[in-house]
Design an enzyme around this catalytic site. Structure first.
Site, mmCIF file in Angstrom:
data_model
loop_
_atom_site.group_PDB
_atom_site.id
_atom_site.type_symbol
_atom_site.label_atom_id
_atom_site.label_comp_id
_atom_site.label_asym_id
_atom_site.label_seq_id
_atom_site.Cartn_x
_atom_site.Cartn_y
_atom_site.Cartn_z
ATOM 1 N N GLY A 55 45.109 51.900 33.485
ATOM 2 C CA GLY A 55 45.155 50.858 32.700
ATOM 3 C C GLY A 55 46.040 50.455 31.676
ATOM 4 O O GLY A 55 46.523 49.605 31.239
ATOM 5 N N GLU A 110 45.078 53.226 24.096
ATOM 6 C CA GLU A 110 44.075 52.598 24.917
ATOM 7 C C GLU A 110 44.459 51.086 25.632
ATOM 8 O O GLU A 110 44.845 50.431 24.540
ATOM 9 C CB GLU A 110 42.583 52.632 24.362
ATOM 10 C CG GLU A 110 41.657 53.676 24.961
ATOM 11 C CD GLU A 110 41.218 53.696 26.418
ATOM 12 O OE1 GLU A 110 42.037 53.057 27.280
ATOM 13 O OE2 GLU A 110 40.227 54.056 26.640
ATOM 14 N N ASP A 114 35.629 49.494 25.321
ATOM 15 C CA ASP A 114 34.507 48.645 25.608
ATOM 16 C C ASP A 114 33.234 49.497 24.816
ATOM 17 O O ASP A 114 33.047 49.444 23.754
ATOM 18 C CB ASP A 114 34.482 48.829 27.078
ATOM 19 C CG ASP A 114 33.484 47.848 27.661
ATOM 20 O OD1 ASP A 114 33.192 46.974 26.950
ATOM 21 O OD2 ASP A 114 33.121 47.971 28.888
ATOM 22 N N LYS A 142 36.562 45.193 22.702
ATOM 23 C CA LYS A 142 35.272 44.616 22.805
ATOM 24 C C LYS A 142 34.188 45.485 21.782
ATOM 25 O O LYS A 142 33.383 46.054 22.397
ATOM 26 C CB LYS A 142 34.602 44.729 24.290
ATOM 27 C CG LYS A 142 35.773 43.846 25.290
ATOM 28 C CD LYS A 142 34.854 44.147 26.590
ATOM 29 C CE LYS A 142 35.641 43.477 27.649
ATOM 30 N NZ LYS A 142 35.441 43.581 28.982
ATOM 31 N N PHE A 163 34.517 39.987 31.257
ATOM 32 C CA PHE A 163 35.175 40.974 31.881
ATOM 33 C C PHE A 163 36.676 40.174 32.192
ATOM 34 O O PHE A 163 36.488 38.907 32.621
ATOM 35 C CB PHE A 163 34.749 41.257 33.409
ATOM 36 C CG PHE A 163 35.366 42.076 34.407
ATOM 37 C CD1 PHE A 163 35.249 43.612 33.933
ATOM 38 C CD2 PHE A 163 36.195 41.677 34.967
ATOM 39 C CE1 PHE A 163 35.839 44.296 34.743
ATOM 40 C CE2 PHE A 163 37.076 42.689 35.892
ATOM 41 C CZ PHE A 163 36.889 43.950 35.645
ATOM 42 N N VAL A 164 37.623 40.600 31.698
ATOM 43 C CA VAL A 164 39.030 40.165 31.801
ATOM 44 C C VAL A 164 39.881 41.079 32.535
ATOM 45 O O VAL A 164 39.719 42.088 32.925
ATOM 46 C CB VAL A 164 39.393 40.271 30.235
ATOM 47 C CG1 VAL A 164 38.728 39.309 29.264
ATOM 48 C CG2 VAL A 164 39.732 41.474 29.608
ATOM 49 N N ASP A 170 42.323 45.784 35.648
ATOM 50 C CA ASP A 170 42.161 45.372 36.956
ATOM 51 C C ASP A 170 40.616 45.086 37.468
ATOM 52 O O ASP A 170 39.655 45.290 36.613
ATOM 53 C CB ASP A 170 42.484 46.629 37.919
ATOM 54 C CG ASP A 170 41.227 47.517 37.981
ATOM 55 O OD1 ASP A 170 41.093 47.914 36.862
ATOM 56 O OD2 ASP A 170 40.999 47.968 38.839
HETATM 57 P P1 IMP Z 1 34.185 52.538 27.887
HETATM 58 O O1 IMP Z 1 34.762 52.145 26.586
HETATM 59 O O2 IMP Z 1 33.982 54.006 28.054
HETATM 60 O O3 IMP Z 1 32.942 51.342 28.308
HETATM 61 O O4 IMP Z 1 35.282 52.241 29.076
HETATM 62 C C1 IMP Z 1 36.355 51.178 29.049
HETATM 63 C C2 IMP Z 1 37.040 51.235 30.309
HETATM 64 O O5 IMP Z 1 36.261 50.179 31.114
HETATM 65 C C3 IMP Z 1 38.456 50.778 30.022
HETATM 66 O O6 IMP Z 1 39.340 51.848 30.036
HETATM 67 C C4 IMP Z 1 38.568 49.880 31.266
HETATM 68 O O7 IMP Z 1 39.167 50.823 32.435
HETATM 69 C C5 IMP Z 1 37.123 49.450 31.540
HETATM 70 N N1 IMP Z 1 37.154 48.173 31.125
HETATM 71 C C6 IMP Z 1 36.254 47.798 30.274
HETATM 72 N N2 IMP Z 1 36.314 46.384 30.243
HETATM 73 C C7 IMP Z 1 37.184 45.803 31.074
HETATM 74 C C8 IMP Z 1 37.402 44.462 31.584
HETATM 75 O O8 IMP Z 1 37.269 43.475 31.089
HETATM 76 N N3 IMP Z 1 38.425 44.271 32.279
HETATM 77 C C9 IMP Z 1 38.709 45.487 33.176
HETATM 78 N N4 IMP Z 1 38.233 46.814 32.958
HETATM 79 C C10 IMP Z 1 37.476 46.975 31.768
HETATM 80 MG MG MG Z 2 41.125 52.556 30.983
#
Ligand code: IMP
Ligand code: MG
Length: 195
Positions: A55, A110, A114, A142, A163-164, A170
């Site tokens: 990503g 990053e 999220d 986020k 979700f974007v 992706d």
């Molecule tokens: P987390 O912070 O461990 O929840 O993981 C974050 C990962 O979730 C990111 O690196 C993305 O790969 C994926 N992700 C989170 N939000 C989105 C979104 O809105 N669209 C697409 N991928 C997302």
């Molecule tokens: Mg990622």
């Protein structure tokens, strides 16, 4: 001004969106500001910028071309063992860094932070290798979804709890190539349904 096609030129990809949240011009302007800040803050430090595939690659590519000091770039690839393991932030390293980072100034790049669970796991892993400093730079944040505290030192844009897609993000591996960020139409985004 940005070098990318107009949104409408993306045809079906564009038609799948209900809304553009952040334009390519806004993204490029913000990336340039972040690159200028990093160039100032890391002057004389020769940082290593570390990202997780896939990503982050559009952001990494744009960002490094706005940074005017010497730097290295390295990537990791990770995968989740299972959805439940992911909830605990446990991930499997599929590709490790190629360079040692002990004593180095590491800037972790990053696409989006999220819940922060994955990032927390990876940061602990990197910290164990003894970098001189370890900071986090994310294009999108986020923060309302955060389950664990993550120090974010450079941030491009806050995102709502939606979700974007686009700019590396992706949905079922598509939309990464959009130079802007948008929301998918409800009939396109069906998280429960198998692809
Ligand atoms: P987390 O912070 O461990 O929840 O993981 C974050 C990962 O979730 C990111 O690196 C993305 O790969 C994926 N992700 C989170 N939000 C989105 C979104 O809105 N669209 C697409 N991928 C997302
Ligand atoms: Mg990622």
């Amino acid at each position: 001004m940005n070098p990318y096609p107009e949104p409408e030129a993306f045809g079906d990809l564009y038609e799948s969106l209900s809304e553009i949240l952040i334009t390519a011009d806004q993204i490029q302007a913000r990336v340039a500001e972040m690159g200028a800040a990093i160039s100032r803050d890391y002057e004389g430090c020769h940082p290593i910028l570390v990202g997780i595939l896939k990503g982050v690659f559009p952001f990494m590519a744009d960002l490094i071309r706005t940074i005017t000091i010497p730097l290295d770039v390295d990537f990791m690839a990770i995968s989740s063992y299972s959805p439940s393991a992911r909830e605990h932030g446990v991930v499997r390293m599929q590709k490790d860094l190629e360079e040692p980072i002990n004593g180095r100034h590491v800037l972790f790049i990053e696409d989006v932070v999220d819940t922060g669970l994955t990032l927390n796991y990876v940061l602990r892993h990197l910290q164990n290798r003894g970098p001189a400093t370890l900071k986090v730079c994310t294009m999108f944040d986020k923060s309302s979804r955060r389950l664990i505290r993550i120090p974010v030192h450079y941030k491009g844009f806050d995102l709502p709890d939606r979700f974007v897609v686009g700019y590396g993000l992706d949905y079922r591996e598509m939309y990464r190539n959009l130079p802007f960020v948008g929301l998918l139409k409800a009939e396109v985004f069906q998280p429960g349904k198998k692809a």
